[in-house]
Enzyme design. Structure first.
Site, mmCIF file in Angstrom:
data_model
loop_
_atom_site.group_PDB
_atom_site.id
_atom_site.type_symbol
_atom_site.label_atom_id
_atom_site.label_comp_id
_atom_site.label_asym_id
_atom_site.label_seq_id
_atom_site.Cartn_x
_atom_site.Cartn_y
_atom_site.Cartn_z
ATOM 1 N N GLY A 44 0.634 -1.167 0.111
ATOM 2 C CA GLY A 44 -0.130 -0.150 -0.010
ATOM 3 C C GLY A 44 0.712 1.274 0.137
ATOM 4 O O GLY A 44 0.445 2.270 -0.433
ATOM 5 N N ASP A 100 0.492 3.067 4.490
ATOM 6 C CA ASP A 100 -0.495 3.909 3.710
ATOM 7 C C ASP A 100 -1.472 4.406 4.603
ATOM 8 O O ASP A 100 -2.173 5.532 4.391
ATOM 9 C CB ASP A 100 -1.204 2.817 2.754
ATOM 10 C CG ASP A 100 -1.569 1.328 3.050
ATOM 11 O OD1 ASP A 100 -1.460 1.232 4.425
ATOM 12 O OD2 ASP A 100 -1.946 0.458 2.487
ATOM 13 N N ASP A 103 -4.758 2.343 11.068
ATOM 14 C CA ASP A 103 -6.128 2.295 11.277
ATOM 15 C C ASP A 103 -6.464 1.953 12.855
ATOM 16 O O ASP A 103 -6.585 2.486 13.781
ATOM 17 C CB ASP A 103 -7.060 1.028 10.245
ATOM 18 C CG ASP A 103 -8.385 0.902 10.697
ATOM 19 O OD1 ASP A 103 -9.176 1.603 11.393
ATOM 20 O OD2 ASP A 103 -9.037 -0.365 10.235
ATOM 21 N N LYS A 131 -6.808 7.012 10.496
ATOM 22 C CA LYS A 131 -8.092 6.830 10.690
ATOM 23 C C LYS A 131 -8.110 6.654 12.163
ATOM 24 O O LYS A 131 -8.599 5.390 12.503
ATOM 25 C CB LYS A 131 -8.698 5.601 9.779
ATOM 26 C CG LYS A 131 -10.097 5.497 9.662
ATOM 27 C CD LYS A 131 -10.588 4.088 9.512
ATOM 28 C CE LYS A 131 -10.269 3.615 7.941
ATOM 29 N NZ LYS A 131 -10.821 2.261 7.580
#
Ligand code: IMP
Ligand code: MG
Length: 175
Positions: A44, A100, A103, A131
């Protein structure tokens, strides 16, 4: 057939390029007079890392690692597996991990511990996306491109089931 559909453009290629230049210059400032090893997390981080490194004016080398905590699902399993290890000896080195997206933070938390055990002198994280709503472990991201809300993001390196990595912008999966 693939049944999912993607949304409208959230972040354009130009916005990403501008941000990468800004962060590349910041890294140059922060590590003045030092050497760094940039470790990209496959797959990613590839586009983002290529953008960042063009703006870094330091003595630097690059390496890659591949690990997985996701299958085709959109939720982290919490288990991190190393699929490709480092080729570089990072003992005593300044490491910047390039990701990338952060999370849950499980992957980076694991990788930080792994780099510590390999003797890295300093470890910082540079992620295209953050995120924060997904966080399950407390981990700080030193260089963040953009903060995104709780959606499944694709494009500019980020995949759903290995697809969409080639999109030159960032968007999301519609549910
Ligand atoms: P974490 O361990 O939960 O922080 O997740 C790390 C990895 O999960 C990232 O490097 C991505 O590969 C993947 N991931 C997490 N959220 C997303 C998303 O919204 N879209 C695509 N991949 C994601
Ligand atoms: Mg991934």
């Amino acid at each position: 057939m693939h049944e999912e559909t993607i949304g409208t453009v959230m972040i354009t290629q130009d916005e990403i390029a501008d941000k990468a230049r800004e962060i590349g210059r910041q890294i140059t400032e922060d590590y003045k007079g030092e050497e760094i090893v940039m470790v990209g997390i496959l797959r990613g981080a590839v586009l983002w890392m290529a953008d960042i490194m063009k703006s870094v004016e330091l003595d630097m080398t690059i390496d890659f690692m591949a690990c997985s905590s996701y299958g085709a699902a959109t939720r982290s399993s919490g288990v991190v597996r190393i699929n490709k290890d480092l080729d570089t000896d990072i003992d005593g080195k300044n490491v910047i991990i390039v990701e990338d997206i952060v999370d849950s933070g499980v992957t980076l938390n694991y990788l930080k511990g792994y780099f510590e055990s390999r003797g890295a002198k300093t470890i910082r994280i540079c992620s295209l996306l953050d995120k924060p709503t997904g966080r399950r472990v407390d981990i700080g991201v030193d260089y963040v491109g953009f903060t995104v809300d709780d959606r499944f993001i694709v494009g500019y390196g980020l995949d759903f089931d290995q697809r969409y990595r080639n999109l030159p912008y960032i968007t999301y999966l519609k549910d």
